[in-house]
Scaffold this motif. Structure first.
Motif, mmCIF file in Angstrom:
data_model
loop_
_atom_site.group_PDB
_atom_site.id
_atom_site.type_symbol
_atom_site.label_atom_id
_atom_site.label_comp_id
_atom_site.label_asym_id
_atom_site.label_seq_id
_atom_site.Cartn_x
_atom_site.Cartn_y
_atom_site.Cartn_z
ATOM 1 N N PHE A 67 0.850 -1.190 0.000
ATOM 2 C CA PHE A 67 0.000 0.000 0.000
ATOM 3 C C PHE A 67 0.885 1.239 0.000
ATOM 4 C CE2 PHE A 67 -2.396 -3.162 2.587
ATOM 5 C CZ PHE A 67 -3.435 -3.378 1.702
ATOM 6 N N PRO A 68 0.436 2.315 -0.622
ATOM 7 C CA PRO A 68 1.187 3.569 -0.524
ATOM 8 C C PRO A 68 1.247 4.022 0.933
ATOM 9 C CG PRO A 68 -0.474 3.693 -2.258
ATOM 10 C CD PRO A 68 -0.750 2.443 -1.490
ATOM 11 N N PRO A 69 2.411 4.386 1.441
ATOM 12 C CA PRO A 69 2.506 4.782 2.852
ATOM 13 C C PRO A 69 1.650 6.001 3.182
ATOM 14 C CG PRO A 69 4.540 5.290 1.660
ATOM 15 C CD PRO A 69 3.714 4.438 0.755
ATOM 16 N N VAL A 70 1.389 6.858 2.201
ATOM 17 C CA VAL A 70 0.545 8.030 2.452
ATOM 18 C C VAL A 70 -0.861 7.598 2.827
ATOM 19 C CG1 VAL A 70 -0.483 10.082 1.416
ATOM 20 C CG2 VAL A 70 1.903 9.513 0.940
ATOM 21 N N THR A 71 -1.383 6.583 2.138
ATOM 22 C CA THR A 71 -2.734 6.086 2.432
ATOM 23 C C THR A 71 -2.810 5.577 3.863
ATOM 24 O OG1 THR A 71 -3.053 5.452 0.119
ATOM 25 C CG2 THR A 71 -4.526 4.461 1.745
ATOM 26 N N GLY A 72 -1.874 4.712 4.236
ATOM 27 C CA GLY A 72 -1.856 4.183 5.597
ATOM 28 C C GLY A 72 -1.645 5.267 6.625
ATOM 29 N N GLY A 73 -0.775 6.235 6.296
ATOM 30 C CA GLY A 73 -0.515 7.304 7.240
ATOM 31 C C GLY A 73 -1.743 8.147 7.524
ATOM 32 N N LEU A 74 -2.530 8.435 6.492
ATOM 33 C CA LEU A 74 -3.747 9.228 6.678
ATOM 34 C C LEU A 74 -4.813 8.451 7.457
ATOM 35 C CD1 LEU A 74 -4.033 10.937 3.172
ATOM 36 C CD2 LEU A 74 -3.331 11.983 5.338
ATOM 37 N N ILE A 75 -4.936 7.162 7.165
ATOM 38 C CA ILE A 75 -5.904 6.333 7.893
ATOM 39 C C ILE A 75 -5.568 6.299 9.377
ATOM 40 C CG2 ILE A 75 -6.687 3.948 8.229
ATOM 41 C CD1 ILE A 75 -6.465 3.600 5.191
ATOM 42 N N LEU A 76 -4.298 6.121 9.684
ATOM 43 C CA LEU A 76 -3.879 6.044 11.081
ATOM 44 C C LEU A 76 -3.990 7.401 11.770
ATOM 45 C CD1 LEU A 76 -0.820 3.677 10.713
ATOM 46 C CD2 LEU A 76 -3.116 3.131 11.477
ATOM 47 N N LEU A 77 -3.772 8.471 11.019
ATOM 48 C CA LEU A 77 -3.942 9.797 11.597
ATOM 49 C C LEU A 77 -5.400 10.030 11.976
ATOM 50 C CD1 LEU A 77 -2.215 12.305 12.198
ATOM 51 C CD2 LEU A 77 -2.919 13.223 9.984
ATOM 52 N N GLY A 78 -6.315 9.572 11.111
ATOM 53 C CA GLY A 78 -7.736 9.671 11.445
ATOM 54 C C GLY A 78 -8.096 8.837 12.651
ATOM 55 N N LEU A 79 -7.556 7.612 12.737
ATOM 56 C CA LEU A 79 -7.807 6.748 13.893
ATOM 57 C C LEU A 79 -7.277 7.384 15.167
ATOM 58 C CD1 LEU A 79 -8.734 4.030 15.078
ATOM 59 C CD2 LEU A 79 -6.504 3.092 14.438
ATOM 60 N N ALA A 80 -6.089 7.978 15.080
ATOM 61 C CA ALA A 80 -5.511 8.640 16.249
ATOM 62 C C ALA A 80 -6.381 9.806 16.700
ATOM 63 C CB ALA A 80 -4.103 9.131 15.926
ATOM 64 N N GLY A 81 -6.935 10.553 15.730
ATOM 65 C CA GLY A 81 -7.787 11.683 16.071
ATOM 66 C C GLY A 81 -9.063 11.263 16.778
ATOM 67 N N VAL A 82 -9.698 10.196 16.280
ATOM 68 C CA VAL A 82 -10.930 9.706 16.902
ATOM 69 C C VAL A 82 -10.659 9.185 18.308
ATOM 70 C CG1 VAL A 82 -12.735 7.946 16.761
ATOM 71 C CG2 VAL A 82 -12.031 9.177 14.701
ATOM 72 N N ALA A 83 -9.595 8.389 18.465
ATOM 73 C CA ALA A 83 -9.257 7.832 19.770
ATOM 74 C C ALA A 83 -8.916 8.939 20.763
ATOM 75 C CB ALA A 83 -8.088 6.856 19.637
#
Length: 253
Positions: A221-237
């Motif tokens: 996977f492109p690291p940008v895609t994973g990075g954005l997904i995890l940033l969103g998860l971090a924000g919600v948590a």
């Protein structure tokens, strides 16, 4: 902001796990090393390469991730939950510390433990495979965000739990299945349909693949895609944890 209080809580959290380094650092390091030896050497003769990478180096990022995730979660969850059981959480709530400062202290200490175990795991693995770091910035980002996310999840578990059994619910019934389905020991593209598509909804896949790109320069996977997904998860948590601490959910008598 009560900077002194936040630093004091952070230092307390670090001293807490450093008082028993054999249990908090050495024990998980041995466990992940055994994963490396058992899975790596038992399968390396059968699986020579995965995604163009020799099998032993391929599993190193996943094992580093395991060390970070498990220890970051355990540190923040056990620390806050013990204060609830002992009744000393009241002292934290009446102290001149806001929810953001409480989070910074607990999360900071948990991240230090997670990153310490992950770093030591990486160092031990380097003895077997050699050291590899293809993209330092990407690797650092995924190391930090992985440790942060699981530190915050540990806080949420501690706030929610009322019994010791409930603290173990998340690592046993959520983290462990998602981890072993997260591409630590294999490529998720090799899974049969529909599991290869279901795996796309597993955030741990993106954490492992992001680390794999940073360390080895390869990722499905492109690291940008994973990075954005995890940033969103971090924000919600983060928002959930902040709201729980601010309201005193399940912590006020």
């Amino acid at each position: 902001m009560n900077t002194l209080g936040m630093k004091t809580l952070f230092a307390k959290e670090v001293r807490r796990f450093m008082r028993v380094p054999g249990q908090t650092v050495l024990s998980p390091l041995i466990s992940t090393t055994l994963y490396f030896i058992v899975f790596g050497y038992s399968l390396a003769n059968r699986v020579h390469e995965v995604e163009g990478v020799p099998y032993l180096p391929f599993i190193v990022p996943g094992l580093v991730f395991l060390g970070i995730a498990n220890n970051a979660f355990l540190n923040s969850s056990s620390s806050l939950f013990i204060t609830k059981i002992q009744g000393t959480v009241v002292d934290l709530l009446v102290a001149p510390l806001g929810p953001g400062e409480l989070m910074a202290g607990f999360i900071g200490g948990a991240m230090v433990r997670g990153l310490a175990v992950g770093g030591l795991t990486w160092a031990v693995a380097a003895l077997f495979t050699g050291f590899s770091l293809a993209h330092a910035g990407v690797a650092l980002y995924f190391l930090l965000i992985s440790s942060y996310v699981f530190s915050v999840l540990g806080l949420l578990a501690a706030v929610w739990a009322e019994k010791f059994e409930q603290i173990n619910f998340f690592p046993t019934f959520v983290m462990m299945p998602l981890t072993f389905l997260g591409g630590v020991f294999y490529s998720v593209r090799e899974l049969p349909t529909p599991w290869n598509h279901v795996s796309l909804f597993n955030p741990m896949v993106y954490m492992v693949e992001g680390l794999r790109y940073g360390m080895l320069g390869r990722s499905i996977f492109p690291p940008v895609t994973g990075g954005l997904i995890l940033l969103g998860l971090a924000g919600v948590a983060t928002a959930l944890a902040y709201g729980a601490l601010r309201s005193g959910y399940k912590m006020k008598a």
